[in-house]
Design a protein around this motif. Structure first.
Motif, PDB file in Angstrom:
ATOM      1  N   ARG A 102       0.583  -1.281   0.060  1.00  0.00           N
ATOM      2  CA  ARG A 102       0.314  -0.077   0.092  1.00  0.00           C
ATOM      3  C   ARG A 102       1.077   0.775   0.199  1.00  0.00           C
ATOM      4  O   ARG A 102       0.385   2.313  -0.091  1.00  0.00           O
ATOM      5  N   GLU A 103       1.928   1.050   0.603  1.00  0.00           N
ATOM      6  CA  GLU A 103       2.817   2.334   0.368  1.00  0.00           C
ATOM      7  C   GLU A 103       3.096   2.566  -1.052  1.00  0.00           C
ATOM      8  O   GLU A 103       3.751   3.908  -1.562  1.00  0.00           O
ATOM      9  N   ARG A 126      -5.768  20.434   2.661  1.00  0.00           N
ATOM     10  CA  ARG A 126      -5.713  20.297   3.680  1.00  0.00           C
ATOM     11  C   ARG A 126      -5.317  18.361   3.471  1.00  0.00           C
ATOM     12  O   ARG A 126      -5.287  17.837   4.388  1.00  0.00           O
ATOM     13  N   PHE A 127      -6.689  17.920   3.139  1.00  0.00           N
ATOM     14  CA  PHE A 127      -6.899  16.858   3.144  1.00  0.00           C
ATOM     15  C   PHE A 127      -5.887  15.656   2.386  1.00  0.00           C
ATOM     16  O   PHE A 127      -5.123  15.356   2.978  1.00  0.00           O
ATOM     17  N   ARG A 183      -2.620  15.661   4.828  1.00  0.00           N
ATOM     18  CA  ARG A 183      -2.689  14.887   5.839  1.00  0.00           C
ATOM     19  C   ARG A 183      -2.395  13.618   5.126  1.00  0.00           C
ATOM     20  O   ARG A 183      -1.518  12.643   6.334  1.00  0.00           O
ATOM     21  N   ILE A 184      -2.882  12.771   3.488  1.00  0.00           N
ATOM     22  CA  ILE A 184      -2.487  11.734   3.095  1.00  0.00           C
ATOM     23  C   ILE A 184      -0.861  11.650   3.321  1.00  0.00           C
ATOM     24  O   ILE A 184      -0.052  10.701   3.074  1.00  0.00           O
ATOM     25  N   ASP A 214       1.729  13.409   5.339  1.00  0.00           N
ATOM     26  CA  ASP A 214       1.607  12.312   6.223  1.00  0.00           C
ATOM     27  C   ASP A 214       2.248  11.349   6.688  1.00  0.00           C
ATOM     28  O   ASP A 214       2.375  11.023   7.140  1.00  0.00           O
ATOM     29  N   ILE A 215       0.608  10.512   6.047  1.00  0.00           N
ATOM     30  CA  ILE A 215       0.390   9.335   6.104  1.00  0.00           C
ATOM     31  C   ILE A 215       1.014   8.825   5.551  1.00  0.00           C
ATOM     32  O   ILE A 215       2.016   7.767   6.252  1.00  0.00           O
ATOM     33  N   TYR A 216       1.889   8.707   4.526  1.00  0.00           N
ATOM     34  CA  TYR A 216       2.730   7.932   3.986  1.00  0.00           C
ATOM     35  C   TYR A 216       4.031   8.860   3.662  1.00  0.00           C
ATOM     36  O   TYR A 216       5.590   8.236   3.568  1.00  0.00           O
ATOM     37  N   GLN A 259      -5.076  12.136  -4.450  1.00  0.00           N
ATOM     38  CA  GLN A 259      -4.920  11.691  -3.454  1.00  0.00           C
ATOM     39  C   GLN A 259      -4.320   9.756  -3.807  1.00  0.00           C
ATOM     40  O   GLN A 259      -3.946   9.119  -3.163  1.00  0.00           O
ATOM     41  N   ALA A 282      -0.887  11.582  11.931  1.00  0.00           N
ATOM     42  CA  ALA A 282      -1.442  11.879  10.453  1.00  0.00           C
ATOM     43  C   ALA A 282      -3.423  11.429  10.689  1.00  0.00           C
ATOM     44  O   ALA A 282      -4.046  12.337  10.064  1.00  0.00           O
ATOM     45  N   PRO A 336      -1.000   3.501   3.304  1.00  0.00           N
ATOM     46  CA  PRO A 336       0.171   2.390   4.283  1.00  0.00           C
ATOM     47  C   PRO A 336      -0.855   2.747   6.121  1.00  0.00           C
ATOM     48  O   PRO A 336       0.867   3.412   6.695  1.00  0.00           O
TER      49      PRO A 336
END
Lengths: 317, 156, 269
Positions: A87-88, A107-108, A111-112, A114-116, A154, C10, C117
């Motif tokens: 998924r990365e 902004r959305f 956030r995504i 930052d997750i990656y 996204q 996050a 992820p």
């Protein structure tokens, strides 16, 4: 398995997705039945009617559900063991996705991002998908086309090698569909991203897909290069446009060289011909129609993906 | 921006909290002529006291600090105490008392007529004087912080 | 470790944007702050001011009683406030958990979230942490501020621990059960009503079943058990059953949390 994976080089194999004898049942309902499929890098179309198992297959590839049996490798990694690493490296646009309505696209995406932990900048992505001007608008107020563009943005945040799109043009008008298709082609050409597009809108897939697979009742009934399949299944097939296909169809059964006949619309029917001389055949068809007082407007080669799909699927049924 | 708004709203919540009333009403108390009623209260700031005797009866009101309250409870009289405030032979009292420090205080009420057969009825209302210091301080701090953040984000 | 924390942050921010959009979070937090002070002020005066000590009381040494009473003041105040706050949280905890899990389940948002992820455990923990931080975290802080406002002396650690346990343990149990209902029912309404029913049932059980053993009361509603001990009965049996009951409740809470996390891990999205 022909693919291999190295951390330094990324995916260097022949198949981005390799599925072996996958079975999936929900309670007593078997949705996927010993499905095997190899997908090469490029733009791949997964085609099938509603309920054929397209979305289930995508959910399996993403590790959202577990197979009853069989194995799936994505980018050379096993979905059971390396779901997070897979998924990365891929992005997804689900059918009817839900994003935080009160948030703004910028902004959305931040956030995504930052997750990656890394990837394309949200500003650049918004520019890429043509949403820069709506960067600070409420997601809930975006149009369907804009939301779908945001969905593609996204999916691209983590610099994916593979992007999976489930019905990317559903709920879009003609212009919106065109724009999304153009965007997919642009992303493939510019960044070399591979796509798996699940859809039942065949005219779009025909324009963009290098390879396609037809899925029905949980199994792959046909797979190959788009042009190769069209060529294979539409050879000797013609679409006749007429004012009365219902009356013309039985008459054509008696015409020499005309094989299978199928009424495909209120003014069209498709015929499979075996005659070598197409000019002769065209004359014979027109004569037959004229004799019965039926108007024939055109006889053209039926060589679209939709024709191929119909041919394959009706052949299977 | 959200964090600035959050701080400002949280600050306002503390402002409201600093004014939340803490009333204690004690109506229709009956004290006989030879007895005292002692209310031991924990006071953090100033104390608002409202006492009224029923049927135009007079009473005496004393405010003692904690040590004097203990002495009063030991001796049973006010002789060895030094009331911080005292009002004698009154029919009604109402006011904010500025107490020297937070702590325990005794609010003592007795009838002006020291006859055991005489019962006096009175109503008492006590409340903390507002605003309370800690939440008010938090209000000021949070508003300042929120305001600075808001300005910073706007300037940026 | 740092990238993991950053990812967790996050996910929480995304969760806040999705389920705690402005001004929902702010409203809940403000309400809890104001309610904490309301109960602290009310409980403070009720205990020390409303009942007069009539002097002299024959045969009873007030001098022995008063210092003990004053010493217990902060505990009684805290017990009252925490008990009342738990009643408030009995509504907020299941509602926020149901919104966080049930709504995502209803709207199909999990398939989007779990396509990033993000591990399922990270997602589950961030959702749970956010619910508990918004409700119990804010309540714990504001109640402590309120107690310090009315009890400016040194705050005893036992009061802090007791209050924290009273708020967090039942909330953990209710939240886990609500999440479990959401995971298995895949429905917002089922998790919402199921969660509220469990939560309200837990609070009301000592009132509905008067003969309930002290230990069970301490498990079901520790705030009620502590309050009963502090303000009225003060029996040694209750005192013994409170820590034991709360420890059992904590163990149940942890077990339920693990069960919910495993269910979430196995859930098909």
């Amino acid at each position: 398995m022909k693919e291999s994976y190295t951390k330094e080089m990324g995916f260097v194999g022949d198949y981005i997705v390799s599925i072996r004898k996958i079975e999936k049942s929900f309670n007593d309902l078997r949705v996927l039945n010993e499905l095997s499929l190899d997908i090469e890098p490029g733009i791949f179309g997964l085609i099938g009617p509603n309920g054929a198992g397209k979305t289930t297959l995508i959910r399996l590839i993403l590790g959202l559900i577990r197979p009853s049996s069989g194995t799936i490798e994505v980018l050379g990694l096993d979905i059971e063991k390396d779901s997070l690493r897979i998924r990365e490296r891929l992005g997804v646009l689900h059918e009817r996705p839900t994003y935080p309505k009160g948030s703004a696209p910028l902004r959305f995406l931040q956030r995504i991002h930052d997750i990656y932990g890394d990837g394309k900048s949200p500003d650049a992505l918004l520019e890429l998908v043509g949403l820069s001007e709506a960067a600070d608008r409420r997601i809930g107020n975006l149009s369907a086309g804009m939301t779908q563009r945001l969905g593609i943005a996204q999916a691209l945040v983590g610099n994916p090698e593979l992007v999976i799109l489930d019905e990317p043009t559903s709920n879009l008008d003609v212009v919106g569909r065109y724009e999304i298709i153009q965007l997919i082609m642009q992303l493939h050409d510019e960044f070399g991203i591979s796509f798996i597009v699940a859809s039942h809108v065949l005219s779009e897939l025909e324009r963009i897909c290098d390879n396609v697979a037809f899925i029905r009742n949980g199994t792959i009934v046909m797979q190959g290069g788009t042009l190769e399949l069209i060529d294979r299944f539409s050879k000797g097939r013609f679409r006749i446009t007429t004012d009365n296909p219902q009356q013309l169809a039985p008459l054509l059964e008696g015409v020499e060289g005309v094989g299978r006949i199928r009424i495909t619309g209120i003014s069209t029917l498709t015929v499979v011909v075996s005659s070598n001389s197409l000019v002769d055949l065209e004359r014979r068809i027109k004569d037959t129609a004229e004799h019965a007082g039926i108007q024939v407007y055109s006889i053209l080669g039926a060589s679209t993906l939709e024709d191929t799909y119909m041919e394959v699927m009706t052949g299977v049924s | 921006m959200r964090i600035a708004k959050f701080l400002i709203i949280l600050g306002l919540a503390f402002l409201i909290a600093s004014y939340v009333p803490a009333p204690s009403s004690s109506h229709g108390n009956l004290v006989s002529g030879d007895r005292y009623h002692c209310f031991v209260v924990k006071v953090t700031n100033n104390l608002y006291v409202d006492v009224s005797g029923a049927e135009n009866r007079n009473f005496s009101l004393y405010i003692l600090d904690y040590n004097d309250t203990l002495i009063f409870l030991t001796d049973g009289s006010l002789e060895n105490t030094e009331p911080l405030f005292s009002w004698e032979n009154i029919q009604q009292f109402s006011g904010v008392l500025s107490l020297p420090e937070p702590g325990w205080y005794g609010v003592i009420i007795t009838s002006s007529i020291s006859d055991p057969s005489f019962n006096m009825r009175y109503d008492l209302y006590l409340t903390h004087a507002t605003p309370y210091f800690t939440p008010f301080l938090l209000f000021v701090l949070l508003e300042t912080l929120g305001g600075i953040l808001l300005l910073y984000r706007k300037y940026k | 470790m740092y990238p993991r924390l950053k990812k967790l942050k996050a996910i929480m921010e995304l969760e806040i944007d999705t389920h705690y959009s402005f001004p929902l979070l702010e409203t809940i937090v403000s309400l809890l702050v104001i309610m904490s002070f309301y109960y602290a002020t009310k409980a403070g005066f009720f205990m020390y001011g409303e009942i007069p000590i009539e002097y002299p009381i024959p045969g009873q040494s007030l001098l022995d009683l008063l210092p003990k009473w004053i010493e217990m003041g902060a505990s009684v105040l805290a017990g009252r406030v925490y008990d009342n706050m738990m009643v408030i949280l009995a509504f907020f905890v299941p509602v926020l958990t149901a919104l966080s899990f049930g709504r995502d389940m209803d709207a199909g948002a999990f398939k989007t979230l779990l396509s990033y992820p993000i591990s399922r455990r990270q997602l589950f923990m961030s959702k749970e942490l956010l619910v508990l931080a918004t409700t119990c975290g804010i309540s714990s802080v504001s109640v402590l501020v309120a107690i310090r406002t009315f009890e400016p002396g040194p705050v005893h650690m036992d009061i802090v621990l007791m209050g924290t346990a009273v708020l967090w343990i039942p909330a953990m149990i209710v939240s886990s059960i609500t999440a479990l209902i959401a995971i298995h029912s895949r429905s917002l309404s089922a998790s919402l009503f199921g969660g509220i029913a469990v939560s309200v049932g837990r609070v009301l059980s000592p009132f509905l079943f008067k003969d309930m053993p002290d230990m069970l009361i301490a498990i079901m509603n520790p705030g009620y058990a502590i309050n009963t001990y502090l303000s009225s009965i003060q029996s040694g049996e209750i005192l013994y059953s409170i820590p034991v009951g709360m420890f059992i409740a904590f163990a149940i809470g942890v077990l339920l949390l693990i069960v919910s996390m495993v269910s979430f891990d196995r859930m098909e999205v």
